[in-house]
Design a protein around this motif. Structure first.
Motif, PDB file in Angstrom:
ATOM      1  N   ALA B 104       0.818  -1.221   0.000  1.00 44.68           N
ATOM      2  CA  ALA B 104       0.000   0.000   0.000  1.00 44.68           C
ATOM      3  C   ALA B 104       0.851   1.270   0.000  1.00 44.68           C
ATOM      4  CB  ALA B 104      -0.909   0.002   1.221  1.00 44.68           C
ATOM      5  N   GLN B 105       0.288   2.302  -0.608  1.00 43.34           N
ATOM      6  CA  GLN B 105       0.939   3.617  -0.513  1.00 43.34           C
ATOM      7  C   GLN B 105       0.840   4.145   0.914  1.00 43.34           C
ATOM      8  OE1 GLN B 105       2.622   5.429  -2.868  1.00 43.34           O
ATOM      9  NE2 GLN B 105       2.450   3.621  -4.183  1.00 43.34           N
ATOM     10  N   PHE B 106      -0.345   3.986   1.529  1.00 47.45           N
ATOM     11  CA  PHE B 106      -0.563   4.461   2.900  1.00 47.45           C
ATOM     12  C   PHE B 106      -1.247   3.365   3.718  1.00 47.45           C
ATOM     13  CE2 PHE B 106      -0.649   8.262   0.257  1.00 47.45           C
ATOM     14  CZ  PHE B 106       0.232   9.108   0.927  1.00 47.45           C
ATOM     15  N   VAL B 107      -0.865   3.278   4.979  1.00 45.02           N
ATOM     16  CA  VAL B 107      -1.507   2.341   5.899  1.00 45.02           C
ATOM     17  C   VAL B 107      -2.145   3.165   7.015  1.00 45.02           C
ATOM     18  CG1 VAL B 107      -1.150   0.469   7.557  1.00 45.02           C
ATOM     19  CG2 VAL B 107       0.109   0.490   5.377  1.00 45.02           C
ATOM     20  N   VAL B 108      -3.422   2.902   7.268  1.00 45.93           N
ATOM     21  CA  VAL B 108      -4.136   3.638   8.317  1.00 45.93           C
ATOM     22  C   VAL B 108      -4.700   2.636   9.315  1.00 45.93           C
ATOM     23  CG1 VAL B 108      -5.984   5.283   8.824  1.00 45.93           C
ATOM     24  CG2 VAL B 108      -4.764   5.418   6.630  1.00 45.93           C
ATOM     25  N   ALA B 109      -4.307   2.783  10.572  1.00 40.70           N
ATOM     26  CA  ALA B 109      -4.819   1.916  11.639  1.00 40.70           C
ATOM     27  C   ALA B 109      -5.944   2.654  12.345  1.00 40.70           C
ATOM     28  CB  ALA B 109      -3.702   1.567  12.620  1.00 40.70           C
ATOM     29  N   ILE B 110      -7.115   2.026  12.390  1.00 41.61           N
ATOM     30  CA  ILE B 110      -8.290   2.691  12.941  1.00 41.61           C
ATOM     31  C   ILE B 110      -8.679   2.048  14.260  1.00 41.61           C
ATOM     32  CG2 ILE B 110     -10.731   3.242  12.565  1.00 41.61           C
ATOM     33  CD1 ILE B 110      -9.198   4.584  10.462  1.00 41.61           C
ATOM     34  N   GLY B 111      -8.801   2.869  15.291  1.00 43.19           N
ATOM     35  CA  GLY B 111      -9.268   2.377  16.589  1.00 43.19           C
ATOM     36  C   GLY B 111      -8.128   1.868  17.453  1.00 43.19           C
ATOM     37  N   ASP B 112      -8.416   1.743  18.741  1.00 46.85           N
ATOM     38  CA  ASP B 112      -7.394   1.317  19.698  1.00 46.85           C
ATOM     39  C   ASP B 112      -6.796  -0.037  19.384  1.00 46.85           C
ATOM     40  OD1 ASP B 112      -7.579   3.522  21.192  1.00 46.85           O
ATOM     41  OD2 ASP B 112      -8.105   2.506  23.047  1.00 46.85           O
ATOM     42  N   CYS B 113      -7.634  -0.966  18.942  1.00 52.46           N
ATOM     43  CA  CYS B 113      -7.144  -2.327  18.729  1.00 52.46           C
ATOM     44  C   CYS B 113      -6.079  -2.349  17.637  1.00 52.46           C
ATOM     45  CB  CYS B 113      -8.307  -3.247  18.375  1.00 52.46           C
ATOM     46  SG  CYS B 113      -9.506  -3.419  19.711  1.00 52.46           S
ATOM     47  N   ALA B 114      -6.322  -1.631  16.546  1.00 57.50           N
ATOM     48  CA  ALA B 114      -5.355  -1.613  15.445  1.00 57.50           C
ATOM     49  C   ALA B 114      -4.147  -0.757  15.775  1.00 57.50           C
ATOM     50  CB  ALA B 114      -6.022  -1.107  14.168  1.00 57.50           C
ATOM     51  N   THR B 115      -4.325   0.252  16.625  1.00 61.26           N
ATOM     52  CA  THR B 115      -3.192   1.129  16.909  1.00 61.26           C
ATOM     53  C   THR B 115      -2.269   0.545  17.970  1.00 61.26           C
ATOM     54  OG1 THR B 115      -4.654   2.394  18.378  1.00 61.26           O
ATOM     55  CG2 THR B 115      -4.283   3.256  16.177  1.00 61.26           C
ATOM     56  N   TRP B 116      -2.866   0.175  19.160  1.00 62.28           N
ATOM     57  CA  TRP B 116      -1.977  -0.367  20.210  1.00 62.28           C
ATOM     58  C   TRP B 116      -2.459  -1.658  20.842  1.00 62.28           C
ATOM     59  CZ3 TRP B 116      -0.688   4.742  19.458  1.00 62.28           C
ATOM     60  CH2 TRP B 116      -1.653   5.696  19.700  1.00 62.28           C
ATOM     61  N   ALA B 142       2.796  -5.488  14.885  1.00 62.58           N
ATOM     62  CA  ALA B 142       2.795  -6.483  13.813  1.00 62.58           C
ATOM     63  C   ALA B 142       3.734  -6.124  12.670  1.00 62.58           C
ATOM     64  CB  ALA B 142       1.375  -6.658  13.280  1.00 62.58           C
ATOM     65  N   LEU B 143       3.872  -4.847  12.391  1.00 69.23           N
ATOM     66  CA  LEU B 143       4.673  -4.444  11.226  1.00 69.23           C
ATOM     67  C   LEU B 143       6.113  -4.105  11.582  1.00 69.23           C
ATOM     68  CD1 LEU B 143       2.049  -2.148   9.423  1.00 69.23           C
ATOM     69  CD2 LEU B 143       2.554  -4.562   8.985  1.00 69.23           C
ATOM     70  N   GLY B 144       6.385  -3.973  12.867  1.00 69.48           N
ATOM     71  CA  GLY B 144       7.737  -3.597  13.281  1.00 69.48           C
ATOM     72  C   GLY B 144       7.880  -2.090  13.390  1.00 69.48           C
ATOM     73  N   ALA B 145       8.781  -1.670  14.274  1.00 66.43           N
ATOM     74  CA  ALA B 145       8.931  -0.245  14.575  1.00 66.43           C
ATOM     75  C   ALA B 145       9.397   0.556  13.366  1.00 66.43           C
ATOM     76  CB  ALA B 145       9.908  -0.062  15.733  1.00 66.43           C
ATOM     77  N   GLY B 146      10.160  -0.071  12.488  1.00 62.61           N
ATOM     78  CA  GLY B 146      10.746   0.680  11.386  1.00 62.61           C
ATOM     79  C   GLY B 146       9.910   0.722  10.117  1.00 62.61           C
ATOM     80  N   PHE B 147       8.734   0.128  10.169  1.00 65.56           N
ATOM     81  CA  PHE B 147       7.923   0.049   8.945  1.00 65.56           C
ATOM     82  C   PHE B 147       7.535   1.430   8.432  1.00 65.56           C
ATOM     83  CE2 PHE B 147       3.713   0.376   7.067  1.00 65.56           C
ATOM     84  CZ  PHE B 147       3.834  -0.445   5.957  1.00 65.56           C
ATOM     85  N   VAL B 148       7.665   1.617   7.135  1.00 64.55           N
ATOM     86  CA  VAL B 148       7.038   2.761   6.462  1.00 64.55           C
ATOM     87  C   VAL B 148       6.402   2.220   5.176  1.00 64.55           C
ATOM     88  CG1 VAL B 148       8.481   4.631   7.371  1.00 64.55           C
ATOM     89  CG2 VAL B 148       9.226   3.384   5.328  1.00 64.55           C
ATOM     90  N   SER B 149       5.286   2.803   4.831  1.00 63.63           N
ATOM     91  CA  SER B 149       4.600   2.360   3.615  1.00 63.63           C
ATOM     92  C   SER B 149       5.287   2.957   2.391  1.00 63.63           C
ATOM     93  CB  SER B 149       3.133   2.793   3.665  1.00 63.63           C
ATOM     94  OG  SER B 149       3.049   4.207   3.646  1.00 63.63           O
ATOM     95  N   LYS B 150       4.793   2.609   1.206  1.00 63.52           N
ATOM     96  CA  LYS B 150       5.450   3.058  -0.025  1.00 63.52           C
ATOM     97  C   LYS B 150       5.562   4.570  -0.114  1.00 63.52           C
ATOM     98  CE  LYS B 150       4.815  -0.787  -3.195  1.00 63.52           C
ATOM     99  NZ  LYS B 150       4.036  -1.315  -4.332  1.00 63.52           N
ATOM    100  N   ALA B 151       4.597   5.266   0.496  1.00 61.63           N
ATOM    101  CA  ALA B 151       4.636   6.730   0.455  1.00 61.63           C
ATOM    102  C   ALA B 151       5.612   7.308   1.475  1.00 61.63           C
ATOM    103  CB  ALA B 151       3.237   7.299   0.699  1.00 61.63           C
ATOM    104  N   GLY B 152       6.215   6.440   2.293  1.00 61.91           N
ATOM    105  CA  GLY B 152       7.237   6.906   3.225  1.00 61.91           C
ATOM    106  C   GLY B 152       6.746   7.248   4.604  1.00 61.91           C
ATOM    107  N   LEU B 153       5.492   6.948   4.887  1.00 59.07           N
ATOM    108  CA  LEU B 153       4.951   7.239   6.219  1.00 59.07           C
ATOM    109  C   LEU B 153       4.768   5.943   7.008  1.00 59.07           C
ATOM    110  CD1 LEU B 153       2.082   9.865   5.637  1.00 59.07           C
ATOM    111  CD2 LEU B 153       4.317  10.253   6.677  1.00 59.07           C
TER     112      LEU B 153
END
Lengths: 113, 320
Positions: B104-116, B142-153
């Motif tokens: 994905a260009q951007f990854v968006v985590a919605i809600g507490d469960c997906a965020t923390w 799940a993605l690791g601390a260093g993850f950034v999506s294709k758009a760099g975020l």
């Protein structure tokens, strides 16, 4: 206005009753102070178990004193006047389980700021 | 046109319910006015079975360009790290999450469960849940601390239980319309525009907070909920009293203590009995101070404020 006046009169009457009980040396449980949340809950539960008309019982369990107690370890004065349950303009403790008229320099072990 | 894919992991669907109630802009506005093409969503998607499977494979391979990957719910790792407790389209959901996030260009985590991790990740965390890039306050997830999506975020975290619908749609619009560069994220990857002020900011009980008048029972319209009823409004970052819920109200306006659901530690104290809706104290002083306030200053301020409190502050001024 008339209701406020009646409430004020009733408060003063009950405050005088409490004052007399404390002046007469009612043996209240001022210590240990409720340092932890668990201690607070334990005292509140005991208050909830008392008869609603048992005024001396409430004073004993809450450890109400007619003077300010300073927390021995925290070196923190715990007067009613700084407590969150205290209504300044009514001189009243609004903790539902206590619900009594007080004086600003009185104290109890459920004090919280 | 921006392709959006929304999947759910360990979730109650609360954020989907919230999203579908968005008003400014609405979920329909995203499609009709802002060029978002919803490839699939658990409550809206038309494809079933092999159709979904193919769509997901095409997103991973790049055959279908995936612009925005939205994830709701925890990433489930149980049992024993396999993720088999949450299988979707023939494999553990956590495997889809990793591959789709990388595509994905951007990854968006919605809600507490997906965020923390939220409530499912509360100790002892039997589902071995984590958020996308955090587990509570710890980076990684799940993605690791260093993850950034294709758009760099990194994953854009929009916490809440649930997240306010307009926080979700406004961020999706910003991303879909090429304004992701305007998004400033805080240390927990939350959009700063929403999560810099406090829940208390705009609370109608602020005068009671200032004069240290406490609400002592639920349903009281007077009094601050912080002092006795466990409200976390003074130390929770959210715009709940600026961007109102249903355009009408907020928890604290309605007499409900803020639970701090936009912060990584939610639910606080691991939901131990006696910790919800009750301010935790030590020697009579709150354990958790309003953000930035020191204990000694708090005690001095309280004494002065109570002494200065006007009579009206102790009465119900919201009369009907």
């Amino acid at each position: 206005m008339a209701e406020d006046s009646q409430a004020s009169g009733a408060d003063e009457s009950r405050r005088e009753t409490i004052r007399k009980l404390l002046d007469a040396g009612l043996d209240v449980e001022a210590f240990p102070r409720c340092d932890s949340h668990e201690q607070v809950q334990a005292v509140v539960r005991r208050l909830q178990g008392l008869d609603a008309n048992d005024l001396p019982g409430r004073l004993v369990v809450a450890g109400v004193t007619n003077f300010t107690v300073e927390h021995p370890e925290a070196e923190l004065a715990q007067p009613c006047e700084t407590c969150m349950y205290y209504l300044v303009h009514r001189n009243y403790c609004e903790l539902p389980e206590l619900d009594i008229p007080v004086e600003p320099d009185w104290s109890c072990r459920l004090w919280r700021i | 046109m921006a392709n959006l894919l929304w999947l759910q992991g360990g979730a109650c669907s609360g954020n989907t319910m919230s999203f579908l109630n968005a008003e400014e802009p609405s979920a329909c506005d995203l499609v009709t006015d802002f060029g978002i093409n919803v490839l699939w969503h658990p409550s809206l998607g038309l494809e079933l079975g092999e159709g979904v499977h193919k769509l997901l494979r095409d997103c991973v391979s790049g055959e279908i360009p995936l612009d925005i990957f939205v994830f709701e719910g925890t990433v489930v790792n149980a049992p024993n790290g396999t993720g088999n407790w949450n299988r979707f389209a023939g494999r553990p959901m956590k495997d889809w999450v990793r591959e789709l996030s990388e595509a994905a260009q951007f990854v968006v985590a919605i809600g507490d469960c997906a965020t923390w991790g939220g409530i499912p990740a509360t100790a002892p965390n039997p589902s071995e849940s984590s958020g996308m890039q955090f587990l509570k306050r710890d980076r990684g997830g799940a993605l690791g601390a260093g993850f950034v999506s294709k758009a760099g975020l990194p994953a854009i975290n929009i916490p809440g239980c649930p997240a306010h619908p307009d926080w979700v749609t406004q961020i999706l619009v910003a991303v879909a319309t090429g304004r992701a560069g305007d998004l400033k994220l805080d240390e927990f990857q939350r959009p700063a525009t929403f999560f810099t002020s406090f829940t208390q900011t705009g609370c109608t009980r602020n005068m009671h907070f200032a004069y240290k008048v406490s609400a002592t029972e639920f349903g009281q319209r007077k009094g601050c909920l912080f002092y006795d009823l466990g409200c976390r409004g003074p130390m929770t970052h959210s715009p709940c009293n600026r961007i109102l819920w249903n355009r009408q109200s907020s928890k604290t306006r309605a007499g409900m203590p803020c639970l701090g659901c936009t912060e990584p530690e939610f639910p606080f104290f691991d939901l131990m009995p006696g910790t919800v809706f009750k301010t935790q104290t030590m020697m009579g002083v709150p354990k958790d101070m309003p953000t930035g306030v020191a204990k000694t200053g708090y005690i001095k301020l309280t004494a002065a404020a109570k002494a200065a409190a006007p009579a009206w502050a102790e009465q119900d001024i919201f009369v009907v």
